[in-house]
Design a protein around this motif. Structure first.
Motif, PDB file in Angstrom:
ATOM      1  N   GLY A  76      62.059  22.885  28.027  1.00 19.88           N
ATOM      2  CA  GLY A  76      62.962  21.861  28.543  1.00 19.88           C
ATOM      3  C   GLY A  76      64.425  22.155  28.260  1.00 19.88           C
ATOM      4  O   GLY A  76      65.298  21.377  28.660  1.00 19.88           O
ATOM      5  N   GLU A  77      64.692  23.262  27.584  1.00 22.39           N
ATOM      6  CA  GLU A  77      66.064  23.668  27.289  1.00 22.39           C
ATOM      7  C   GLU A  77      66.365  25.001  27.971  1.00 22.39           C
ATOM      8  O   GLU A  77      65.478  25.624  28.539  1.00 22.39           O
ATOM      9  CB  GLU A  77      66.263  23.794  25.772  1.00 22.39           C
ATOM     10  N   ARG A  78      67.609  25.425  27.856  1.00 24.24           N
ATOM     11  CA  ARG A  78      68.026  26.683  28.476  1.00 24.24           C
ATOM     12  C   ARG A  78      68.533  27.634  27.402  1.00 24.24           C
ATOM     13  O   ARG A  78      69.444  27.292  26.645  1.00 24.24           O
ATOM     14  CB  ARG A  78      69.130  26.422  29.501  1.00 24.24           C
ATOM     15  N   VAL A  79      67.922  28.821  27.333  1.00 24.67           N
ATOM     16  CA  VAL A  79      68.414  29.867  26.432  1.00 24.67           C
ATOM     17  C   VAL A  79      69.545  30.597  27.154  1.00 24.67           C
ATOM     18  O   VAL A  79      69.337  31.200  28.209  1.00 24.67           O
ATOM     19  CB  VAL A  79      67.302  30.863  26.056  1.00 24.67           C
ATOM     20  N   THR A  80      70.752  30.521  26.581  1.00 23.15           N
ATOM     21  CA  THR A  80      71.918  31.131  27.219  1.00 23.15           C
ATOM     22  C   THR A  80      72.359  32.423  26.525  1.00 23.15           C
ATOM     23  O   THR A  80      72.960  33.288  27.169  1.00 23.15           O
ATOM     24  CB  THR A  80      73.097  30.151  27.229  1.00 23.15           C
TER      25      THR A  80
ATOM     26  N   LEU B 112      62.144  42.251  21.239  1.00 21.33           N
ATOM     27  CA  LEU B 112      61.755  41.116  22.077  1.00 21.33           C
ATOM     28  C   LEU B 112      62.923  40.566  22.892  1.00 21.33           C
ATOM     29  O   LEU B 112      62.745  39.691  23.729  1.00 21.33           O
ATOM     30  CB  LEU B 112      61.161  39.993  21.211  1.00 21.33           C
ATOM     31  N   ALA B 113      64.127  41.124  22.677  1.00 22.48           N
ATOM     32  CA  ALA B 113      65.295  40.629  23.417  1.00 22.48           C
ATOM     33  C   ALA B 113      65.113  40.795  24.925  1.00 22.48           C
ATOM     34  O   ALA B 113      65.388  39.867  25.704  1.00 22.48           O
ATOM     35  CB  ALA B 113      66.556  41.357  22.951  1.00 22.48           C
ATOM     36  N   ALA B 114      64.653  41.975  25.364  1.00 26.77           N
ATOM     37  CA  ALA B 114      64.505  42.211  26.803  1.00 26.77           C
ATOM     38  C   ALA B 114      63.444  41.312  27.435  1.00 26.77           C
ATOM     39  O   ALA B 114      63.696  40.708  28.487  1.00 26.77           O
ATOM     40  CB  ALA B 114      64.196  43.684  27.056  1.00 26.77           C
ATOM     41  N   PRO B 115      62.245  41.172  26.836  1.00 26.68           N
ATOM     42  CA  PRO B 115      61.274  40.247  27.420  1.00 26.68           C
ATOM     43  C   PRO B 115      61.764  38.799  27.431  1.00 26.68           C
ATOM     44  O   PRO B 115      61.488  38.057  28.385  1.00 26.68           O
ATOM     45  CB  PRO B 115      60.052  40.403  26.508  1.00 26.68           C
TER      46      PRO B 115
ATOM     47  N   ARG C 118      62.420  36.346  30.833  1.00 21.07           N
ATOM     48  CA  ARG C 118      61.828  35.024  31.023  1.00 21.07           C
ATOM     49  C   ARG C 118      62.861  33.909  31.116  1.00 21.07           C
ATOM     50  O   ARG C 118      62.558  32.818  31.625  1.00 21.07           O
ATOM     51  CB  ARG C 118      60.861  34.728  29.871  1.00 21.07           C
ATOM     52  N   THR C 119      64.071  34.138  30.591  1.00 23.78           N
ATOM     53  CA  THR C 119      65.054  33.045  30.512  1.00 23.78           C
ATOM     54  C   THR C 119      66.342  33.313  31.273  1.00 23.78           C
ATOM     55  O   THR C 119      67.092  32.371  31.556  1.00 23.78           O
ATOM     56  CB  THR C 119      65.430  32.779  29.044  1.00 23.78           C
ATOM     57  N   GLY C 120      66.644  34.568  31.562  1.00 24.66           N
ATOM     58  CA  GLY C 120      67.912  34.905  32.201  1.00 24.66           C
ATOM     59  C   GLY C 120      69.089  34.932  31.249  1.00 24.66           C
ATOM     60  O   GLY C 120      70.246  35.054  31.682  1.00 24.66           O
ATOM     61  N   ALA C 121      68.848  34.833  29.942  1.00 27.42           N
ATOM     62  CA  ALA C 121      69.925  34.808  28.956  1.00 27.42           C
ATOM     63  C   ALA C 121      70.615  36.163  28.849  1.00 27.42           C
ATOM     64  O   ALA C 121      70.055  37.202  29.211  1.00 27.42           O
ATOM     65  CB  ALA C 121      69.377  34.395  27.593  1.00 27.42           C
ATOM     66  N   THR C 122      71.827  36.135  28.331  1.00 30.39           N
ATOM     67  CA  THR C 122      72.614  37.339  28.097  1.00 30.39           C
ATOM     68  C   THR C 122      72.372  37.833  26.673  1.00 30.39           C
ATOM     69  O   THR C 122      72.315  37.037  25.736  1.00 30.39           O
ATOM     70  CB  THR C 122      74.110  37.048  28.293  1.00 30.39           C
ATOM     71  N   ILE C 123      72.230  39.155  26.515  1.00 35.81           N
ATOM     72  CA  ILE C 123      71.993  39.755  25.202  1.00 35.81           C
ATOM     73  C   ILE C 123      73.323  40.221  24.608  1.00 35.81           C
ATOM     74  O   ILE C 123      74.092  40.937  25.251  1.00 35.81           O
ATOM     75  CB  ILE C 123      71.028  40.948  25.303  1.00 35.81           C
ATOM     76  N   TYR C 124      73.577  39.796  23.370  1.00 36.82           N
ATOM     77  CA  TYR C 124      74.801  40.151  22.655  1.00 36.82           C
ATOM     78  C   TYR C 124      74.446  40.958  21.404  1.00 36.82           C
ATOM     79  O   TYR C 124      73.460  40.674  20.730  1.00 36.82           O
ATOM     80  CB  TYR C 124      75.551  38.882  22.219  1.00 36.82           C
ATOM     81  N   GLY C 125      75.272  41.948  21.096  1.00 35.14           N
ATOM     82  CA  GLY C 125      75.036  42.749  19.903  1.00 35.14           C
ATOM     83  C   GLY C 125      75.930  43.972  19.923  1.00 35.14           C
ATOM     84  O   GLY C 125      76.936  44.010  20.627  1.00 35.14           O
TER      85      GLY C 125
ATOM     86  N   ASP D 146      73.966  43.395  26.601  1.00 37.04           N
ATOM     87  CA  ASP D 146      74.755  43.180  27.822  1.00 37.04           C
ATOM     88  C   ASP D 146      76.233  43.042  27.489  1.00 37.04           C
ATOM     89  O   ASP D 146      77.097  43.454  28.261  1.00 37.04           O
ATOM     90  CB  ASP D 146      74.281  41.913  28.544  1.00 37.04           C
ATOM     91  N   VAL D 147      76.502  42.432  26.337  1.00 41.01           N
ATOM     92  CA  VAL D 147      77.877  42.212  25.888  1.00 41.01           C
ATOM     93  C   VAL D 147      78.018  42.767  24.480  1.00 41.01           C
ATOM     94  O   VAL D 147      77.221  42.453  23.595  1.00 41.01           O
ATOM     95  CB  VAL D 147      78.239  40.713  25.896  1.00 41.01           C
ATOM     96  N   SER D 148      79.024  43.615  24.269  1.00 46.03           N
ATOM     97  CA  SER D 148      79.229  44.233  22.958  1.00 46.03           C
ATOM     98  C   SER D 148      80.036  43.322  22.044  1.00 46.03           C
ATOM     99  O   SER D 148      81.069  42.761  22.440  1.00 46.03           O
ATOM    100  CB  SER D 148      79.969  45.567  23.111  1.00 46.03           C
ATOM    101  N   LEU D 149      79.544  43.186  20.808  1.00 41.85           N
ATOM    102  CA  LEU D 149      80.263  42.448  19.772  1.00 41.85           C
ATOM    103  C   LEU D 149      80.560  43.361  18.579  1.00 41.85           C
ATOM    104  O   LEU D 149      80.725  42.885  17.448  1.00 41.85           O
ATOM    105  CB  LEU D 149      79.444  41.234  19.315  1.00 41.85           C
TER     106      LEU D 149
END
Length: 298
Positions: free
Chosen positions: A70-74, A88-91, A95-102, A128-131
């Motif tokens: 019922g929530e959205r993983v962003t 597990l970040a890619a799977p 499933r959620t369409g969230a962006t991966i940061y790291g 997806d986004v470098s930190l």
């Protein structure tokens, strides 16, 4: 003595509200490097961030998705690329369409067939986004600041939750154990600098990926630092008797430790040796390595 914190109550696959903004789901992957398992943290409500989704275990993925139903993983936030943290970040993204940061992998570590001192590497990890240089992300009612903390790995990041003055420490600081520093990806000089960087921030709580939170933060970090300084003092004391090699020093330095753990201890001593050579306190016969001969400088 390090005031270890090891008591944790949980049920595999269940979600626990551990603070006003933090939920935790523990993966069923206990072991010598993961303690009771990977603790995946969910931040906020409605639109949430997931920190260290963990190993590629289908049951854990489903447990995370059930916890945020019922929530959205962003945002998917990764502290570093070990296989108990990032696969597990890619799977989860699929499933959620969230962006991966790291922070992307900066050193390729080959499997040399030697002793394993950590869970292993997820060499395919690509955010997806470098930190790598820091930064902030946010959602409704929560803000996460990226704090680069190289040492355990070259690309390690901690995440500060500003609203609770809390820090998600990954494997940088763990309540149940000391942190493994294994060259070449691990770097003792960077690690000690990173400990100081976290200490001065005076966080109220540390949330490691493995095990329970650390509440008495400053004394715990002080003990962590003192432990490392004591070990390097022991190394220098051993070298005061004359030049030596790591394989000859470990049985003496770790006389009270199960000999089966001595190969792993040797990797830790190598981390200290590289740091001591870099600081000009120890000399090596060539580039410092596991088989080098070491002696005190001066």
């Amino acid at each position: 003595m390090i005031p270890y914190v090891r008591d944790i109550k949980f049920e595999y696959g269940a979600v626990d509200q551990v603070s006003p903004l933090i939920r935790r789901v523990v993966a069923n992957n206990p072991g010598p490097f993961t303690y009771v398992g990977t603790g995946t943290y969910i931040i906020g409500r409605g639109e949430v961030a997931v920190i260290d989704p963990g190993p590629d275990i289908e049951e854990h993925l489903e447990a995370i998705l059930k916890a945020v139903e019922g929530e959205r993983v962003t945002h998917i936030m990764i502290t570093h690329h070990h296989i108990d943290h990032s696969p597990l970040a890619a799977p989860l993204k699929a499933r959620t369409g969230a962006t991966i940061y790291g922070c992307a992998v900066t050193k390729v570590v080959e499997d040399d067939g030697g002793v394993k001192t950590e869970a292993g590497y997820d060499m395919g990890f690509k955010p997806d986004v470098s930190l790598c240089d820091g930064g902030e992300v946010s959602g409704p009612g929560w803000t996460l600041e990226s704090i680069p903390t190289p040492g355990h790995t070259s690309n390690h990041i901690c995440f500060a939750l500003k609203e609770e003055n809390a820090l998600f420490t990954g494997d940088h600081i763990m309540g149940w154990s000391t942190t493994v520093i294994t060259p070449p990806d691990g770097d003792m000089s960077d690690y000690m600098d990173s400990l100081d960087r976290i200490r001065v921030r005076e966080f109220d709580t540390l949330w490691p990926t493995h095990g329970p939170p650390v509440r008495e933060v400053t004394p715990f970090i002080d003990a962590y630092i003192a432990h490392r300084r004591e070990r390097e003092a022991q190394i220098e004391q051993a070298l005061a008797a004359g030049p030596s090699r790591i394989r000859d020093m470990v049985p003496v330095l770790y006389a009270a430790v199960d000999p089966r753990l001595h190969p792993a201890a040797a990797r830790s001593v190598l981390g200290h040796m590289i740091d001591l050579v870099r600081r000009g306190r120890v000399l090596a016969d060539g580039a410092p390595g596991p088989d080098s001969e070491y002696r005190l400088a001066g």
